[in-house]
Design a protein around this motif. Structure first.
Motif, short mmCIF file in Angstrom:
data_model
loop_
_atom_site.label_atom_id
_atom_site.label_comp_id
_atom_site.label_asym_id
_atom_site.label_seq_id
_atom_site.Cartn_x
_atom_site.Cartn_y
_atom_site.Cartn_z
N THR A 255 4.62 -12.39 -2.10
CA THR A 255 4.46 -11.33 -1.10
C THR A 255 3.76 -10.14 -1.74
O THR A 255 4.19 -9.65 -2.78
N VAL A 256 2.69 -9.68 -1.13
CA VAL A 256 1.98 -8.48 -1.58
C VAL A 256 2.40 -7.33 -0.67
O VAL A 256 2.24 -7.42 0.55
N ARG A 257 2.93 -6.26 -1.24
CA ARG A 257 3.41 -5.14 -0.44
C ARG A 257 2.98 -3.83 -1.08
O ARG A 257 2.68 -3.77 -2.28
N GLY A 258 2.93 -2.78 -0.30
CA GLY A 258 2.56 -1.46 -0.79
C GLY A 258 3.70 -0.49 -0.64
O GLY A 258 4.80 -0.85 -0.22
N ARG A 259 3.43 0.76 -0.98
CA ARG A 259 4.47 1.77 -0.87
C ARG A 259 4.67 2.14 0.60
O ARG A 259 3.77 1.97 1.43
N GLU A 260 5.83 2.67 0.92
CA GLU A 260 6.13 3.06 2.29
C GLU A 260 5.18 4.15 2.76
O GLU A 260 4.96 5.14 2.06
N GLY A 261 4.61 3.98 3.92
CA GLY A 261 3.67 4.95 4.46
C GLY A 261 2.27 4.82 3.93
O GLY A 261 1.40 5.64 4.25
N GLY A 262 2.00 3.80 3.10
CA GLY A 262 0.66 3.60 2.55
C GLY A 262 -0.31 3.07 3.59
O GLY A 262 0.03 2.87 4.76
N ASP A 263 -1.54 2.84 3.15
CA ASP A 263 -2.60 2.38 4.04
C ASP A 263 -2.43 0.89 4.33
O ASP A 263 -2.55 0.08 3.41
N PRO A 264 -2.16 0.50 5.58
CA PRO A 264 -1.97 -0.92 5.89
C PRO A 264 -3.20 -1.76 5.57
O PRO A 264 -3.08 -2.91 5.12
N ALA A 265 -4.39 -1.22 5.82
CA ALA A 265 -5.61 -1.98 5.58
C ALA A 265 -5.75 -2.33 4.10
O ALA A 265 -6.23 -3.41 3.75
N SER A 266 -5.33 -1.42 3.22
CA SER A 266 -5.43 -1.68 1.79
C SER A 266 -4.49 -2.81 1.36
O SER A 266 -4.84 -3.65 0.53
N VAL A 267 -3.29 -2.81 1.93
CA VAL A 267 -2.35 -3.88 1.61
C VAL A 267 -2.88 -5.22 2.10
O VAL A 267 -2.83 -6.23 1.38
N ALA A 268 -3.42 -5.24 3.32
CA ALA A 268 -3.98 -6.48 3.86
C ALA A 268 -5.16 -6.95 3.01
O ALA A 268 -5.29 -8.15 2.71
N PHE A 269 -6.02 -6.01 2.61
CA PHE A 269 -7.17 -6.35 1.77
C PHE A 269 -6.71 -6.97 0.46
O PHE A 269 -7.25 -7.98 0.00
N GLU A 270 -5.71 -6.34 -0.17
CA GLU A 270 -5.22 -6.83 -1.46
C GLU A 270 -4.57 -8.20 -1.33
O GLU A 270 -4.72 -9.06 -2.19
N ALA A 271 -3.84 -8.43 -0.24
CA ALA A 271 -3.21 -9.73 -0.04
C ALA A 271 -4.26 -10.83 0.07
O ALA A 271 -4.12 -11.90 -0.53
N VAL A 272 -5.33 -10.55 0.81
CA VAL A 272 -6.37 -11.57 0.96
C VAL A 272 -7.13 -11.77 -0.34
O VAL A 272 -7.48 -12.89 -0.72
N ARG A 273 -7.39 -10.67 -1.07
CA ARG A 273 -8.07 -10.81 -2.35
C ARG A 273 -7.24 -11.64 -3.32
O ARG A 273 -7.76 -12.49 -4.05
N THR A 274 -5.94 -11.40 -3.31
CA THR A 274 -5.05 -12.20 -4.16
C THR A 274 -5.12 -13.68 -3.77
O THR A 274 -5.13 -14.56 -4.62
N GLY A 275 -5.15 -13.93 -2.45
CA GLY A 275 -5.25 -15.32 -1.99
C GLY A 275 -6.55 -15.97 -2.39
O GLY A 275 -6.58 -17.16 -2.73
N VAL A 276 -7.65 -15.22 -2.37
CA VAL A 276 -8.95 -15.76 -2.78
C VAL A 276 -8.92 -16.11 -4.26
O VAL A 276 -9.36 -17.18 -4.68
N GLU A 277 -8.39 -15.19 -5.07
CA GLU A 277 -8.34 -15.42 -6.52
C GLU A 277 -7.42 -16.59 -6.88
O GLU A 277 -7.72 -17.37 -7.78
N ALA A 278 -6.30 -16.69 -6.16
CA ALA A 278 -5.33 -17.75 -6.46
C ALA A 278 -5.70 -19.08 -5.80
O ALA A 278 -5.03 -20.08 -6.04
N GLU A 279 -6.74 -19.07 -4.94
CA GLU A 279 -7.20 -20.28 -4.25
C GLU A 279 -6.07 -20.92 -3.44
O GLU A 279 -5.89 -22.15 -3.45
#
Length: 396
Positions: A255-279
């Motif tokens: 699970t990729v998560r950010g701090r409370e009140g953070g930018d949702p788009a950044s968390v979503a971006f990071e989750a997908v980037r992690t998925g791309v890297e991890a294949e």
């Protein structure tokens, strides 16, 4: 005295760090840094590179190959799972709706049994046909679908007068299946495409069961043998990220998560980037349960989708609707469709209700197929929607 205080401080820091390591053992969560520039671009902490084991010193100027000796074969011990880590093994998604049809017991008693009771009468009067219409409308079938079913049954009224109970049931199942859209494409876009993972955005208002649905989708995908990463992009509700993290840990999903009140788009971006890297096969992103009356929040949902697609195209947008909301759910769906292209609907809370017909209304008024239905509160009570099996379940 100062040296004593320094030593005590070092000891306290060491104890806190040690407890933190013990608590985090086995957790599969990536937390985003809090020190990003302007609090908008977050970066994922990367684990340190593993150090190569030290090799024994060799005499200067000589090697094994230089001495003409064959290379030494190293026997590695078999891999063993980390002690204390036991993940759930979810069942596959195929055939779940058939196994869960008992959850529609109340819908069956109010809709299926009510219709069969009227149709079994020797001669149907106008009052009987009105009763059939009222029964269908009470089940949230909708006016259009109700009219179609009643008209088709009227044309077969002579057949109904001589039909047995089994024949009446089969006829009613056939008519209900016809209005449930058996030809609609209900395939979930979770497969890898062009070397990138399938990306599923899950949207919906608060209270519809959205975060729980994301966790159940992850379980179903794991049960089907897929690798999954979850993105906790609902940063406005602290419990949402914790809840999603718990769902992921049960089945060994990161699970990729950010701090409370953070930018949702950044968390979503990071989750997908992690998925791309991890294949991985699929990345499922839980978005904030935004109110459909707030245009600013709906614009933000569109931003999440645009940012995510810088890493990989979104292959599925699932709208979670509460089946008990009736017409209000259809209104919600229309607004969400304007913000982002919804490709499928997940209907939750269908168990124990008399509102099974909402499936028909949503599909006919929106032109969006219902792809998943929630038939209970259990972890594996989310099922792919199958029109015939659903019709058979509510008829009984």
């Amino acid at each position: 005295m100062e040296f004593v205080l320094i030593a005590i401080a070092i000891l306290v820091v060491g104890l806190v760090a040690g407890i933190g390591l013990l608590v985090s053992a086995g957790r599969r969560t990536t937390r985003l840094d809090d020190d990003a520039v302007a609090g908008t671009t977050l970066t994922r902490p990367r684990p340190p590179a593993p150090q190569a084991p030290e090799s024994p010193p060799t005499p200067h100027g000589s090697t094994a190959s230089g001495l003409g000796l064959p290379p030494e074969t190293v026997e590695l011990p078999p891999a063993e799972p980390e002690p204390g880590l036991v993940f759930d093994t979810p069942p596959p998604s195929a055939g779940r709706l058939v196994r869960l049809r008992s959850r529609l017991a109340r819908s069956q008693s109010s809709l299926g049994r009510g219709l069969l009771t009227v149709l079994a009468r020797e001669k149907l009067t106008e009052d009987d046909w009105e009763e059939i219409e009222e029964t269908l409308l009470a089940a949230d079938i909708g006016i259009g679908a109700t009219t179609r079913i009643v008209e088709r049954l009227r044309t077969q009224s002579m057949v109904l007068a001589t039909a047995s109970g089994t024949e009446l049931r089969d006829l009613l199942v056939s008519e209900l299946t016809g209005v449930l859209g058996p030809d609609l494409d209900r395939t979930l876009g979770t497969e890898r495409r062009d070397g990138r993972p399938g990306v599923v955005l899950v949207v919906g208002v608060n209270g519809a069961g959205k975060t729980t649905t994301v966790g159940k989708i992850a379980r179903a995908l794991v049960g089907d043998g897929k690798s999954v990463i979850l993105g906790a992009a609902d940063t406005f509700r602290a419990a949402a990220a914790d809840q999603l993290e718990t769902w992921g840990e049960r089945v060994g999903v990161l699970t990729v998560r950010g701090r409370e009140g953070g930018d949702p788009a950044s968390v979503a971006f990071e989750a997908v980037r992690t998925g791309v890297e991890a294949e991985v096969d699929t990345v499922v992103v839980d978005t904030a349960g935004r109110l459909h009356t707030k245009s600013g929040l709906m614009d933000e949902l569109g931003k999440v989708k645009r940012v995510v697609e810088k890493q990989a195209p979104v292959t599925e947008v699932l709208l979670v609707l509460d089946a008990t909301t009736g017409q209000n759910g259809v209104v919600q769906a229309r607004v969400f469709t304007e913000a982002v292209e919804v490709t499928g609907v997940v209907l939750t809370k269908l168990d124990g209700t008399a509102k099974g017909g909402i499936v028909v209304r949503v599909q006919q008024e929106l032109g969006i197929p219902v792809k998943l239905v929630g038939l209970g509160e259990g972890a594996d009570d989310l099922a792919p929607f199958e029109p015939k099996a659903f019709a058979e379940a509510i008829v009984g």
